[in-house]
Write an enzyme that holds these catalytic residues in place. Sequence first.
Site, mmCIF file in Angstrom:
data_model
loop_
_atom_site.group_PDB
_atom_site.id
_atom_site.type_symbol
_atom_site.label_atom_id
_atom_site.label_comp_id
_atom_site.label_asym_id
_atom_site.label_seq_id
_atom_site.Cartn_x
_atom_site.Cartn_y
_atom_site.Cartn_z
ATOM 1 N N LYS A 251 41.562 44.137 40.478
ATOM 2 C CA LYS A 251 42.752 44.134 41.007
ATOM 3 C C LYS A 251 42.706 44.006 42.618
ATOM 4 O O LYS A 251 43.475 43.379 43.312
ATOM 5 C CB LYS A 251 43.975 45.083 40.520
ATOM 6 C CG LYS A 251 44.403 44.848 39.169
ATOM 7 C CD LYS A 251 45.322 45.881 39.022
ATOM 8 C CE LYS A 251 46.251 45.486 37.725
ATOM 9 N NZ LYS A 251 47.514 46.693 37.547
ATOM 10 N N ASP B 289 53.888 44.804 39.576
ATOM 11 C CA ASP B 289 53.709 46.210 38.967
ATOM 12 C C ASP B 289 54.857 46.880 39.548
ATOM 13 O O ASP B 289 55.637 47.340 38.562
ATOM 14 C CB ASP B 289 52.455 46.616 39.338
ATOM 15 C CG ASP B 289 51.403 46.200 38.288
ATOM 16 O OD1 ASP B 289 51.727 45.549 37.284
ATOM 17 O OD2 ASP B 289 50.162 46.370 38.832
#
Length: 288
Positions: free
Chosen positions: A71, A107
């Site tokens: 990520k 997210d």
Amino acid sequence: MKIDGKTKLVGIIGWPIEHTFSPSLHNAAFTEVGLDWAYLPLSVSPDDLEAAVDGIKAMGFMGFNVTMPHKKTVIEYLDGLSEEAILADAVNTVKRDDDRLVGHNTDGRGFIESLKIDADFLPEGKDALIIGAGGAARSVAISLAMSNVSSLTVVNRTSNKAKILTALIKDNFPECEVKVLSQNDEKIVSAKKGCQLIVNATSVGMRGNPGLPIDVSEIGAGHLVYDLIYDPVETEFLKRANELGAKTLNGTKMLLYQGMIAWEIWTGLKPPADKMIETLNYLMERKA
Ligand code: ATR
């Protein structure tokens, strides 16, 4: 699902990737709305990340999701970043814009969507206590600050990481009041009493890592207690909070909404929410 020469491709890169729900979730949504798209799991080791991103670009993928451990490291191989991805210093969704790969982070938005839709909780003007200061806590803290919470208190085992996180919030959202508390600070009692939202963003309570991220005293009916963990679906922390009268949410809906937002970023269409919820519930039940 049929795949032919016109099928548009997306996927997910991670290491390991065997346990991901995302291909089932996204492919169910493509089939539901009749889009000729396919979503593939792509196992990419850290050493192969640059070659994999170049390859995905060369093969004309429309975009891809990014999961652990890429990520953060994927950022250097992308051509641009959204504001959320810059602040989070992490990317979970990449979209092809012509010949550019642009990184997003869905997210935090997924987290806020679940607060609003599933708990009727509007963050603006509220006080939040976040336990944890890793990547997940960072996304949550940024999204809460972007949603104009009044204050954020961060508790973490390693207080230096909590200080780095609150400094980031302070620099970018000067109106948001920030505090750092260590795990055994007496002020946690008043922080719990004074907040409306408590978020566990640590891995404490996950399958294989049992325990409570903080003591549950003072938790009660005035709180929404959110555990980002979805395996197990009810952590010890959520169980105890529930028994004490708090409203509770687990990480399943955040997982769902971050995926739905990614789907919308790629396709430009509203995702079929009911189908995706049904698919995720099925996957969760099968796993349990
Ligand atoms: P993620 O990307 O899921 O946030 P991470 O960046 O590794 O993962 O962060 C994990 C978080 O869980 C951190 O806040 C970590 O605390 P430290 O910063 O002190 O490492 C927290 N955590 C993990 N195991 C823990 C434990 N046994 N007790 C307390 N906190 C723990």
